[in-house]
Design a protein around this motif. Structure first.
Motif, PDB file in Angstrom:
ATOM      1  N   GLY A  58       0.828  -1.204   0.000  1.00  0.00           N
ATOM      2  CA  GLY A  58       0.000   0.000   0.000  1.00  0.00           C
ATOM      3  C   GLY A  58       0.856   1.245   0.000  1.00  0.00           C
ATOM      4  O   GLY A  58       0.554   2.225  -0.666  1.00  0.00           O
ATOM      5  N   GLY A  59       1.992   1.180   0.786  1.00  0.00           N
ATOM      6  CA  GLY A  59       2.884   2.330   0.815  1.00  0.00           C
ATOM      7  C   GLY A  59       3.467   2.607  -0.544  1.00  0.00           C
ATOM      8  O   GLY A  59       3.684   3.733  -0.936  1.00  0.00           O
ATOM      9  N   GLY A  60       3.708   1.492  -1.269  1.00  0.00           N
ATOM     10  CA  GLY A  60       4.238   1.672  -2.610  1.00  0.00           C
ATOM     11  C   GLY A  60       3.237   2.400  -3.486  1.00  0.00           C
ATOM     12  O   GLY A  60       3.583   3.258  -4.280  1.00  0.00           O
ATOM     13  N   LYS A  61       1.929   2.009  -3.317  1.00  0.00           N
ATOM     14  CA  LYS A  61       0.901   2.671  -4.123  1.00  0.00           C
ATOM     15  C   LYS A  61       0.742   4.119  -3.687  1.00  0.00           C
ATOM     16  O   LYS A  61       0.598   5.006  -4.500  1.00  0.00           O
ATOM     17  N   GLY A  65      10.200  12.674 -17.514  1.00  0.00           N
ATOM     18  CA  GLY A  65       9.128  11.739 -17.848  1.00  0.00           C
ATOM     19  C   GLY A  65       7.881  12.406 -18.387  1.00  0.00           C
ATOM     20  O   GLY A  65       6.838  11.756 -18.512  1.00  0.00           O
ATOM     21  N   LEU A  66       7.960  13.691 -18.685  1.00  0.00           N
ATOM     22  CA  LEU A  66       6.793  14.438 -19.158  1.00  0.00           C
ATOM     23  C   LEU A  66       7.071  15.092 -20.506  1.00  0.00           C
ATOM     24  O   LEU A  66       8.224  15.367 -20.857  1.00  0.00           O
ATOM     25  N   LYS A  67       6.006  15.342 -21.208  1.00  0.00           N
ATOM     26  CA  LYS A  67       6.092  16.194 -22.396  1.00  0.00           C
ATOM     27  C   LYS A  67       4.998  17.255 -22.290  1.00  0.00           C
ATOM     28  O   LYS A  67       3.938  17.018 -21.698  1.00  0.00           O
ATOM     29  N   ALA A  68       5.259  18.416 -22.836  1.00  0.00           N
ATOM     30  CA  ALA A  68       4.338  19.544 -22.712  1.00  0.00           C
ATOM     31  C   ALA A  68       3.967  20.084 -24.087  1.00  0.00           C
ATOM     32  O   ALA A  68       4.759  20.034 -25.027  1.00  0.00           O
ATOM     33  N   ALA A  69       2.727  20.582 -24.175  1.00  0.00           N
ATOM     34  CA  ALA A  69       2.254  21.181 -25.433  1.00  0.00           C
ATOM     35  C   ALA A  69       1.062  22.079 -25.128  1.00  0.00           C
ATOM     36  O   ALA A  69       0.279  21.791 -24.205  1.00  0.00           O
ATOM     37  N   PHE A  70       0.932  23.133 -25.882  1.00  0.00           N
ATOM     38  CA  PHE A  70      -0.264  23.971 -25.767  1.00  0.00           C
ATOM     39  C   PHE A  70      -1.455  23.234 -26.375  1.00  0.00           C
ATOM     40  O   PHE A  70      -1.341  22.576 -27.415  1.00  0.00           O
ATOM     41  N   ALA A  71      -2.608  23.359 -25.715  1.00  0.00           N
ATOM     42  CA  ALA A  71      -3.849  22.861 -26.312  1.00  0.00           C
ATOM     43  C   ALA A  71      -4.290  23.891 -27.345  1.00  0.00           C
ATOM     44  O   ALA A  71      -4.459  25.073 -27.029  1.00  0.00           O
ATOM     45  N   THR A  72      -4.469  23.428 -28.570  1.00  0.00           N
ATOM     46  CA  THR A  72      -4.744  24.383 -29.664  1.00  0.00           C
ATOM     47  C   THR A  72      -6.050  24.118 -30.398  1.00  0.00           C
ATOM     48  O   THR A  72      -6.392  24.846 -31.336  1.00  0.00           O
ATOM     49  N   THR A 112      -2.665  11.462  -9.946  1.00  0.00           N
ATOM     50  CA  THR A 112      -1.737  10.438 -10.424  1.00  0.00           C
ATOM     51  C   THR A 112      -1.948  10.216 -11.912  1.00  0.00           C
ATOM     52  O   THR A 112      -3.082  10.019 -12.362  1.00  0.00           O
ATOM     53  N   LEU A 113      -0.866  10.264 -12.626  1.00  0.00           N
ATOM     54  CA  LEU A 113      -0.913  10.031 -14.073  1.00  0.00           C
ATOM     55  C   LEU A 113      -0.358   8.649 -14.373  1.00  0.00           C
ATOM     56  O   LEU A 113       0.806   8.353 -14.068  1.00  0.00           O
ATOM     57  N   SER A 164       5.827   4.233 -15.926  1.00  0.00           N
ATOM     58  CA  SER A 164       5.197   4.000 -14.631  1.00  0.00           C
ATOM     59  C   SER A 164       4.404   5.227 -14.217  1.00  0.00           C
ATOM     60  O   SER A 164       4.598   6.324 -14.738  1.00  0.00           O
ATOM     61  N   ALA A 165       3.486   5.000 -13.263  1.00  0.00           N
ATOM     62  CA  ALA A 165       2.643   6.094 -12.792  1.00  0.00           C
ATOM     63  C   ALA A 165       3.474   7.122 -12.036  1.00  0.00           C
ATOM     64  O   ALA A 165       4.496   6.808 -11.432  1.00  0.00           O
TER      65      ALA A 165
END
Length: 254
Positions: free
Chosen positions: A109-112, A122-129, A189-190, A155-156
């Motif tokens: 559970g602690g792991g979760k 680990g992310l990518k960014a972009a404007f919503a257009t 959480t993603l 991973s999450a």
């Protein structure tokens, strides 16, 4: 002595002998009876020894029985004590096993619950257009644009809070670090491939003076020190870089 006297004397003597014989016989019978009574009371030697042996055996048996019973009771008590100790040990083992198992469950559970935060790498960014994501240039500062952040890792990860947004001019010489709103936020959480976004309130302008034209936006995820650079897709903003309460500011993620 006359013959009649002789006859009487002979009879008397005979009577006396008979009486004596009778007395002797009676005495013998008496002695025999006494001897039989004594023998019956004393019992024959063989029977007396056997009886004594039996009594001794019985007594020894009782003593041995007491000892055996004590030993058996001791054994049973020891066995019972051992069984209780074993049961206690078993209970301890079960409790320990349960504690370990509880502890194993708590670790999972602690792991979760302890999902790592989302890192810039680990992310990518972009404007919503698309569609309604386009800010209204005639809104006079009451419009927004959105930047989408997507988990591109395997991973999450958890993300929430205010990102840092720095607008940059074409040559990068003029930077504008946008202020933050006072809105509250929470963490989300993603999962791999999931996206979230945050909005930027923008004050658009068509004036040819007093404006600021961004070329790029450097987006730094919450609690990170490195940024993702995305191209600015919109027009000019009212230049409020020195304003105390600018109309262009960042809202939180989550």
């Amino acid at each position: 002595m006359s013959s009649s006297a002789t006859v009487r004397t002979a009879r008397r003597r005979r009577t006396l002998r008979l009486a004596a014989a009778a007395l002797t016989a009676a005495a013998g019978l008496t002695l025999t009876a006494c001897s039989g009574s004594d023998a019956a009371g004393a019992k024959p030697a063989g029977r007396t020894d056997a009886g004594a042996a039996a009594v001794d055996a019985g007594g020894a048996g009782s003593s041995n029985g007491a000892q055996d019973g004590g030993a058996q009771a001791g054994s049973e008590a020891q066995a019972d004590s051992g069984a209780k100790a074993g049961a206690k040990a078993g209970s301890g083992a079960k409790a320990d096993g349960a504690a370990k198992q509880s502890g194993g469950a708590h670790a999972t559970g602690g792991g979760k619950a302890g999902v790592e935060r989302c890192h810039t790498s680990g992310l990518k960014a972009a404007f919503a257009t698309g569609g309604d994501a386009v800010p209204d240039p005639n809104a006079g500062g009451a419009t927004t644009t959105s930047i989408v952040l997507t988990n591109k890792g395997g991973s999450a990860c958890k993300i929430g809070g205010f990102p840092g947004v720095d607008l940059k001019s074409e040559n990068g010489g003029e930077r504008w670090s946008l202020a933050r709103s006072s809105k509250k936020f929470s963490s989300i959480t993603l999962q791999p491939g999931d996206s979230t976004d945050f909005t930027i309130n923008v004050a658009m302008t068509k004036e040819e003076t007093g404006f600021y034209q961004p070329a790029f936006a450097d987006v730094t995820p919450p609690n990170e020190t490195t940024s993702l650079t995305v191209e600015w897709p919109w027009g000019t903003l009212v230049d409020q870089r020195s304003a105390t309460h600018p109309a262009t500011f960042v809202n939180p993620i989550g």
